[in-house]
Scaffold this motif. Sequence first.
Motif, PDB file in Angstrom:
ATOM      1  N   PHE A  36      10.876   0.666  -0.801  1.00  0.00           N
ATOM      2  CA  PHE A  36      10.133  -0.767  -0.410  1.00  0.00           C
ATOM      3  C   PHE A  36       8.874  -0.216   0.181  1.00  0.00           C
ATOM      4  O   PHE A  36       7.659  -1.182   0.109  1.00  0.00           O
ATOM      5  CB  PHE A  36      10.995  -1.704   0.254  1.00  0.00           C
ATOM      6  CG  PHE A  36      12.011  -2.312  -0.533  1.00  0.00           C
ATOM      7  CD1 PHE A  36      11.868  -2.377  -2.003  1.00  0.00           C
ATOM      8  CD2 PHE A  36      13.314  -2.472   0.206  1.00  0.00           C
ATOM      9  CE1 PHE A  36      12.879  -3.049  -2.751  1.00  0.00           C
ATOM     10  CE2 PHE A  36      14.429  -2.722  -1.005  1.00  0.00           C
ATOM     11  CZ  PHE A  36      14.140  -3.232  -2.094  1.00  0.00           C
ATOM     12  N   VAL A  39       6.199   1.290  -2.106  1.00  0.00           N
ATOM     13  CA  VAL A  39       5.647   0.089  -3.078  1.00  0.00           C
ATOM     14  C   VAL A  39       4.621  -0.924  -2.278  1.00  0.00           C
ATOM     15  O   VAL A  39       3.695  -1.198  -2.679  1.00  0.00           O
ATOM     16  CB  VAL A  39       6.925  -0.869  -3.522  1.00  0.00           C
ATOM     17  CG1 VAL A  39       6.331  -2.087  -4.364  1.00  0.00           C
ATOM     18  CG2 VAL A  39       7.710  -0.062  -4.468  1.00  0.00           C
ATOM     19  N   ARG A  40       5.140  -1.177  -0.964  1.00  0.00           N
ATOM     20  CA  ARG A  40       4.301  -2.133  -0.103  1.00  0.00           C
ATOM     21  C   ARG A  40       2.995  -1.535  -0.009  1.00  0.00           C
ATOM     22  O   ARG A  40       1.873  -2.018   0.109  1.00  0.00           O
ATOM     23  CB  ARG A  40       5.048  -2.469   0.975  1.00  0.00           C
ATOM     24  CG  ARG A  40       4.179  -3.582   2.045  1.00  0.00           C
ATOM     25  CD  ARG A  40       4.863  -3.952   3.100  1.00  0.00           C
ATOM     26  NE  ARG A  40       5.296  -3.039   3.801  1.00  0.00           N
ATOM     27  CZ  ARG A  40       6.340  -2.511   4.386  1.00  0.00           C
ATOM     28  NH1 ARG A  40       7.451  -3.280   3.769  1.00  0.00           N
ATOM     29  NH2 ARG A  40       6.700  -1.551   5.169  1.00  0.00           N
ATOM     30  N   LEU A 170       7.038  -7.569  -8.365  1.00  0.00           N
ATOM     31  CA  LEU A 170       7.172  -6.783  -7.046  1.00  0.00           C
ATOM     32  C   LEU A 170       5.934  -7.250  -5.838  1.00  0.00           C
ATOM     33  O   LEU A 170       6.217  -7.748  -4.674  1.00  0.00           O
ATOM     34  CB  LEU A 170       7.432  -5.297  -6.963  1.00  0.00           C
ATOM     35  CG  LEU A 170       8.478  -4.880  -7.427  1.00  0.00           C
ATOM     36  CD1 LEU A 170       8.668  -3.312  -7.462  1.00  0.00           C
ATOM     37  CD2 LEU A 170       9.810  -5.326  -6.524  1.00  0.00           C
TER      38      LEU A 170
END
Length: 173
Positions: A36, A39-40, A170
């Motif tokens: 995560f 991705v962020r 996302l």
Amino acid sequence: MPARRPTTPLVATPVAPASLDTADPAQVLRQFRVVFAEVRHHFQQIEKQVGIGGAQVWALSIVGQRPGLGMAELAASMDVHQSTASNLVRQLLKRGLMRSDRSTLDRRAVEMHLTPEGQALLAQVPGPHEGVLPRALRRLPAPALAQLQEGMTALMAALKADEQAGGIPLAEL
């Protein structure tokens, strides 16, 4: 303050699959955090660099690759609900990065095209345009992807998760 990101890409070291008796929930949780965070970070870098979100960049890139694309095709390409794709397109139209024209074959349908401003913005965006996670998933060997899918299905069942969230990019979560 978050740790400074390395300047060279990290290469995952192959690890033997955990057996049922050695799997560690805390380790899996840490792995989720790493995924995560990656991705962020990717989406934050895109927004910082070009001023629009990752889902908008992805939509722009699809329309750039397939000029004249319709809304249903865009939604299918992004694996999102058509209303989600429509909201992304509305924002891009408002910013002048995309234009939509009525189809000459079916006046109810629209065909989307990038404007010169949209093309210029897209040229500035570091890849992958669809995001780092979809690209990484496509690069996994088929058995690993199948095992991951099986595990995610079990996890979603344990969470009693609402699967409708699967239709939200996302970058929008």
